[in-house]
Design an enzyme around this catalytic site. Structure first.
Site, PDB file in Angstrom:
ATOM      1  N   ARG A 156       0.741  50.846  27.450  1.00 16.99           N
ATOM      2  CA  ARG A 156       0.537  52.284  27.248  1.00 16.99           C
ATOM      3  C   ARG A 156      -0.655  52.842  28.026  1.00 16.99           C
ATOM      4  NH1 ARG A 156       3.456  50.505  23.370  1.00 16.99           N
ATOM      5  NH2 ARG A 156       2.182  48.669  23.697  1.00 16.99           N
ATOM      6  N   THR A 157      -1.794  52.183  27.917  1.00 16.49           N
ATOM      7  CA  THR A 157      -2.994  52.731  28.551  1.00 16.49           C
ATOM      8  C   THR A 157      -2.801  52.757  30.064  1.00 16.49           C
ATOM      9  OG1 THR A 157      -4.209  51.701  26.750  1.00 16.49           O
ATOM     10  CG2 THR A 157      -5.514  52.602  28.549  1.00 16.49           C
ATOM     11  N   LYS A 181     -11.555  33.605  44.330  1.00 22.79           N
ATOM     12  CA  LYS A 181     -12.422  32.857  45.259  1.00 22.79           C
ATOM     13  C   LYS A 181     -13.859  32.820  44.771  1.00 22.79           C
ATOM     14  CE  LYS A 181     -10.151  35.471  48.557  1.00 22.79           C
ATOM     15  NZ  LYS A 181     -10.237  36.314  49.737  1.00 22.79           N
ATOM     16  N   ARG A 197      -9.575  48.022  32.124  1.00 17.98           N
ATOM     17  CA  ARG A 197      -9.211  47.375  30.839  1.00 17.98           C
ATOM     18  C   ARG A 197      -9.647  45.922  30.989  1.00 17.98           C
ATOM     19  NH1 ARG A 197      -5.048  46.952  26.776  1.00 17.98           N
ATOM     20  NH2 ARG A 197      -5.493  49.150  26.402  1.00 17.98           N
ATOM     21  N   HIS A 225     -12.464  51.608  22.627  1.00 21.96           N
ATOM     22  CA  HIS A 225     -11.308  52.101  23.381  1.00 21.96           C
ATOM     23  C   HIS A 225     -11.373  53.633  23.278  1.00 21.96           C
ATOM     24  CE1 HIS A 225      -7.521  52.261  25.264  1.00 21.96           C
ATOM     25  NE2 HIS A 225      -6.805  51.458  24.498  1.00 21.96           N
TER      26      HIS A 225
HETATM   27  N1   CP Z   1      -2.769  51.331  22.525  1.00 20.61           N
HETATM   28  C1   CP Z   1      -2.962  50.561  23.614  1.00 20.61           C
HETATM   29  O1   CP Z   1      -4.087  50.408  24.080  1.00 20.61           O
HETATM   30  O2   CP Z   1      -1.828  50.002  24.105  1.00 20.61           O
HETATM   31  P1   CP Z   1      -1.768  49.055  25.379  1.00 20.61           P
HETATM   32  O3   CP Z   1      -2.526  47.789  25.024  1.00 20.61           O
HETATM   33  O4   CP Z   1      -0.306  48.810  25.612  1.00 20.61           O
HETATM   34  O5   CP Z   1      -2.436  49.766  26.508  1.00 20.61           O
END
Ligand code: CP
Length: 360
Positions: free
Chosen positions: A92-93, A121, A142, A175
């Site tokens: 999603r993110t 490397k 992420r 998040h």
């Molecule tokens: N809610 C969320 O962060 O979903 P993903 O891990 O799929 O990005």
């Protein structure tokens, strides 16, 4: 290969000291010209900003409904490029940010694994990030490590080419853009009920390791008379730093393991999964906790207006047949993510007023 990268890792003078400073004392470091530049923690958002961004997201949503509106959006940022550095799994993110960039006319590059970057490397994550900054205008990350996005922004802000960094999830820590989309979803679900002020929100599941509930809890300081219920097994209770924050800001919260008991009380129920990717044995089936799952039989126990949210992905926490109930808001919540992230990127690149002008 992790070992090799660890061996080549160098110290960054000053980082440890900076990291120790409480977040609310270093927000200025992530701002420029009175505006948020890097999005690292939920504590960066105040009520004015949240209301402004939700309104902007509504306008983008409306524009995107029609071809001419989509055309206008696509001509806002064709000169900007984004890097999606997502080395912890995401659906999603990643997709909502990618599509937010596309809808604003940006081009996007991606790295989704350190096995395909020069980190294989032995290049450090910090040098990898600096390399992105040589090519693009925005980094969205992420990462499995708490504090990663913050360190990225800290490194780049001292470089000759600082570019904005958006935290798309950093370990079990925060998040913040998920919290933005959660607020946007809640405000939309409560449009006819006066918005989020005065509401009772139950957060359910692995509150100890769930970064979404941590970031969302921080944002509650911006809303009047909100009551929180933290509903979890004993082992997954919300961490003390969040509870101290809530106490400091006078936000009422209760902790309980009585899931069925809170169902009639809540205006919104925010389900989460067990974050067992952080467990010693992530394949263990022990951690399912069925007493904290939302089942079809629970639909009769919740209020007629109750909004059922989940950041997703889902495992067993909500029975699939619940999806058909109009109070199941989690698929709408996913789409809210794309609109609010579009709004955030538009704000970061200062084209927010161009969007609002379309409605003046
Ligand atoms: N809610 C969320 O962060 O979903 P993903 O891990 O799929 O990005």
């Amino acid at each position: 290969m992790g070992t090799y990268a660890a061996q080549t890792q160098q110290e960054f003078e000053g980082w440890d000291e900076f990291y120790q400073i409480p977040n609310d004392e270093k927000l200025e470091f992530f701002m420029r010209d009175g505006r948020i530049f890097d999005v690292i923690y939920a504590q960066q958002f105040d009520r004015g900003f949240l209301d402004y961004l939700c309104n902007l997201a509504d306008k983008i949503r409306l524009l995107a409904k029609v071809k001419v509106g989509q055309h206008k959006l696509r001509h806002l940022l064709p000169h900007k490029k984004a890097m999606l550095y997502f080395i912890q799994p995401s659906t999603r993110t990643f997709l909502s940010f990618q599509n937010a960039c596309y809808s604003l006319g940006m081009s996007v590059s991606e790295i989704r694994s350190t096995t395909t970057s020069s980190e294989v490397k032995g290049e450090s994550p910090e040098d990898t990030i600096r390399t992105f900054a040589s090519y693009v205008d925005l980094i969205i990350s992420r990462h499995s490590q708490a504090g990663f996005a913050e360190k990225t922004a800290w490194v780049l802000n001292q470089s000759h080419r600082p570019i904005p960094v958006l935290n798309g999830g950093s370990g079990p820590d925060q998040h913040p853009t998920q919290a933005l989309l959660d607020i946007y979803t809640l405000e939309r679900e409560f449009t006819r009920l006066g918005g989020l002020d005065g509401k009772t929100i139950a957060m359910v599941g692995d509150l100890k390791r769930g970064r979404t509930v941590r970031s969302l809890s921080y944002l509650m300081k911006n809303y009047r008379d909100v009551t929180l219920y933290f509903v979890s097994p004993e082992v997954f209770r919300m961490q003390d730093d969040i509870k101290m924050f809530l106490k400091k800001h006078g936000i009422t919260y209760h902790e309980t393991d009585d899931f069925e008991g809170i169902l009639p009380l809540a205006d919104a129920i925010y389900m989460t999964r067990i974050q067992n990717e952080y467990s010693e044995d992530p394949t263990s089936e022990e951690e399912t906790y069925p007493a904290f799952h939302f089942k079809a039989t629970h639909l009769d126990k919740i209020q007629a207006h109750c909004a059922l949210l989940h950041p997703l992905p889902r495992r067993y926490e909500i029975e699939v047949c619940v999806d058909k109930d109009p109070r199941a808001a989690y698929w709408r919540q996913e789409r809210c993510g794309m609109w609010i992230r579009s709004a955030l990127i538009a704000y970061i690149f200062k084209v927010d007023q161009d969007i609002l002008y379309e409605f003046s």
